[in-house]
Design an enzyme around this catalytic site. Structure first.
Site, PDB file in Angstrom:
ATOM      1  N   LYS A   1      39.409  26.413  36.040  1.00  0.00           N
ATOM      2  CA  LYS A   1      38.770  26.714  34.566  1.00  0.00           C
ATOM      3  C   LYS A   1      39.483  27.727  34.220  1.00  0.00           C
ATOM      4  O   LYS A   1      39.386  29.048  34.421  1.00  0.00           O
ATOM      5  CB  LYS A   1      37.448  27.223  35.024  1.00  0.00           C
ATOM      6  CG  LYS A   1      36.615  27.220  33.604  1.00  0.00           C
ATOM      7  CD  LYS A   1      35.716  28.296  33.553  1.00  0.00           C
ATOM      8  CE  LYS A   1      36.368  29.876  33.357  1.00  0.00           C
ATOM      9  NZ  LYS A   1      36.870  29.951  31.923  1.00  0.00           N
TER      10      LYS A   1
ATOM     11  N   SER B   1      39.229  40.343  35.350  1.00  0.00           N
ATOM     12  CA  SER B   1      38.886  41.963  35.457  1.00  0.00           C
ATOM     13  C   SER B   1      38.019  42.307  36.680  1.00  0.00           C
ATOM     14  O   SER B   1      37.371  41.253  37.246  1.00  0.00           O
ATOM     15  CB  SER B   1      37.973  42.221  34.228  1.00  0.00           C
ATOM     16  OG  SER B   1      36.789  41.530  34.092  1.00  0.00           O
TER      17      SER B   1
ATOM     18  N   CYS C   1      48.564  42.387  33.962  1.00  0.00           N
ATOM     19  CA  CYS C   1      47.998  43.206  35.120  1.00  0.00           C
ATOM     20  C   CYS C   1      48.956  44.131  35.807  1.00  0.00           C
ATOM     21  O   CYS C   1      48.831  44.944  36.552  1.00  0.00           O
ATOM     22  CB  CYS C   1      47.355  42.166  36.148  1.00  0.00           C
ATOM     23  SG  CYS C   1      48.779  41.195  36.917  1.00  0.00           S
TER      24      CYS C   1
ATOM     25  N   GLU D   1      41.228  50.737  32.569  1.00  0.00           N
ATOM     26  CA  GLU D   1      41.971  49.524  32.063  1.00  0.00           C
ATOM     27  C   GLU D   1      41.849  49.339  30.647  1.00  0.00           C
ATOM     28  O   GLU D   1      40.897  48.772  30.121  1.00  0.00           O
ATOM     29  CB  GLU D   1      41.850  48.425  33.037  1.00  0.00           C
ATOM     30  CG  GLU D   1      43.124  47.552  32.799  1.00  0.00           C
ATOM     31  CD  GLU D   1      43.030  46.146  33.508  1.00  0.00           C
ATOM     32  OE1 GLU D   1      41.732  45.699  33.616  1.00  0.00           O
ATOM     33  OE2 GLU D   1      43.951  45.558  33.875  1.00  0.00           O
TER      34      GLU D   1
END
Ligand code: NAD
Length: 506
Positions: free
Chosen positions: A182, A235, A290, A391
């Site tokens: 997915k 996340s 990331c 972040e």
């Protein structure tokens, strides 16, 4: 080989189930946009439990045949897939740029890093070898097998539409598993293209399936009894929930989360080289990586000259549409994300950080509706500020100042995120101490983005990874296989019959 199939602008991207495109039964859809123009280019179905069930059933039906296919034959499918990915690399990179916004050279590089995982997966016959000990007892041998876990699922983020799925499914499939992917609903097209190429490479129908959607689709995957293992990248709050839910549901899980990656710069570093490295690492892909460096810890006398160099280089960055030659940094992925990042810049000003470069007024002529933001640099940021704690995932670099290497290490180690970090220095002793004491999963020494190559494993620590195994490399093979230990005796006349006491075999 099929030619690339590009959906029309108003088209709804199909799922890929049992080796062919399939319309979702869910009527809910989401928008896919071109971040450089702001235009909606296609729609994506937000799959429901029925859609997920269809994909899991196709994967479950394909599993016995694929599990029993010799690893060497599975590897040959991967070899063919590798060739097709290489031949189509530019087209796939264009799909990434069109939906994510990153520049074409950057997208091409990210596809290349994914291709390297397929190269690794081609070695699967060797990687699946078990261990064998002769005579663990008199006339008794012991050996281990690595067997696939069954139907595996992958849930992936928007920022690497090709590389992150390729961290997962080539290794899983080469190990003999079947897979339901997915991808992020913001960037669905590249996954569909990879599924087509794998079919062209000879993968049996049902071994790889692609579904789309949001929380509803993911919840259906996590709750499906037919799914044995889940790999997640995204996340931190969602990674934590995925980990907890899978653990509750008895599924094997690895859930990689967000990051705040620090670069520690010592006064003895080559500052020109360091500033170049940090500029690329902070603003490349508009900071939507990331492993982006988002916080610099300048030690002692390094701070003033480093900030001056970072300012000069940040201001020189050319912002524009990702497919245009000469552009260094593209737009952010969606308008909503662009506005969220701009909100963080407002917040940093309110918090009292020193705004050295302000990207909020960035305009790209001819692309007024694109999701652009310029490079932003803050100095004199402190650990109490939100712009340090959160972040941001955009082109915003914050500089903190520390007196000593010890203080810098302590600061990095206090941060809950622990994906990547780097030290810039000419001192081997300082680098060795940093490497030893830093509580972070991936460490660079004068390397700003220390992403391990495919035959090492990738993963962070603390709030950047929930689970114990990293992705690809040896740990990826471990995640996608179960070990079985077999103890064997071939009875003959002079060995005693097994008794009733705890067997010691000796
Ligand atoms: P995200 O967490 O919003 O989404 C990731 C995936 O989870 C997507 O497929 C999304 O559809 C799905 N999802 C979203 N909300 C969900 C919910 N409530 N329940 C279940 N599933 C849900 O992340 P993103 O914005 O797509 O990607 C950016 C994030 O990913 C950043 O935090 C970044 O650091 C992280 N990331 C981490 C790594 C790593 O290796 N650690 C790599 C790439 C990206």
């Amino acid at each position: 080989m099929n030619p690339p199939r590009e959906p029309a602008a108003s088209a709804v991207v199909p799922m890929w189930v049992d080796g062919k495109p399939r319309a979702a039964s869910s009527q809910r859809t989401g928008e896919v946009t071109n971040p450089a123009t702001g235009a909606v280019t296609r729609r994506v179905p937000l799959c429901n439990a029925q859609d997920i069930d269809a994909a899991v059933k196709a994967a479950a039906a394909a599993f016995p045949g694929w599990r029993d296919t010799p690893p060497l034959r599975r590897a040959r499918v991967m070899q063919k897939f590798l060739q097709l990915l290489q031949a189509n690399q530019k087209d796939i990179a264009r799909l990434v740029t069109g939906e994510h916004g990153k520049t074409l050279p950057d997208a091409t590089g990210s596809v290349q890093r994914g291709i390297e995982v397929v190269e690794f997966a081609c070695g699967i016959p060797h990687l699946l070898k078990g261990e064998h000990s002769e005579d663990v007892g008199t006339g008794v041998d012991c050996h281990t097998l690595r067997q696939p876990v069954g139907v595996c699922a992958g849930v992936t983020p928007f920022n690497f539409p090709v590389m992150v799925p390729l961290w997962m499914f080539p290794v899983a499939i080469a190990c003999g598993n079947t897979f339901v992917l997915k991808p992020s609903e913001k960037v669905p097209s590249a996954s569909m293209r990879m599924a087509e190429l794998l079919k062209d490479a000879g993968l049996p129908d049902g071994v790889l399936n692609v579904v789309h959607g949001d929380k509803e689709a993911v919840d259906a995957i996590l709750g499906h009894p037919g799914v044995n293992a889940v790999s997640f990248v995204g996340s931190t709050p969602i990674a934590k929930t995925i980990y907890e839910t899978c653990a509750r549901n008895g599924k094997r899980v690895q859930a990689l989360g967000g990051a705040k990656n620090h670069a520690v710069v010592l006064p003895d570093a080559d500052l020109e080289f360091t500033a170049d490295a940090l500029t690329g690492a902070a603003y490349g892909s508009a900071g939507e990586r990331c492993m982006a460096i988002s916080a610099v810890v300048a030690v002692g006398a390094a701070a003033d000259p480093l900030v001056a160099l970072l300012k000069k280089k940040a201001e020189a960055i050319m912002v524009g549409p990702g497919e245009k030659e000469g552009v260094d940094m593209g737009p952010l992925v969606t308008r909503q994300h662009r506005d969220k990042v701009a909100g963080y810049i407002d917040q940093g000003v309110k918090e009292g950080a020193q705004l050295v470069v302000d990207g909020r007024d960035c305009k790209v002529p001819g692309h007024e509706s694109g999701f652009f933001l310029g490079t932003t640099l803050f100095d004199n940021v402190t650990p109490g500020m939100k712009i340090y704690q959160d972040e941001i995932f955009g082109p915003v670099l914050v500089v903190l100042r520390a007196k000593t290497l010890e203080d810098a290490i302590a600061l990095v180690n206090r941060n809950p995120y622990a994906n990547g970090t780097a030290i810039f220095t000419e001192s081997g002793g300082a680098a060795r101490r940093f490497e030893n004491e830093i509580q972070v999963g991936m460490v660079g020494v004068n390397v700003p983005i220390p992403v391990p190559v495919a035959y090492f494993s990738f993963g962070g620590w603390k709030s950047s990874l929930f689970g114990d195994l990293h992705v690809h490399g040896a740990e990826g093979v471990k995640f996608y296989t179960r070990t079985k230990a077999i103890t064997t005796r071939w009875p003959h006349q002079d060995t005693p019959a097994p008794g009733f006491n705890m067997p010691t075999l000796g």
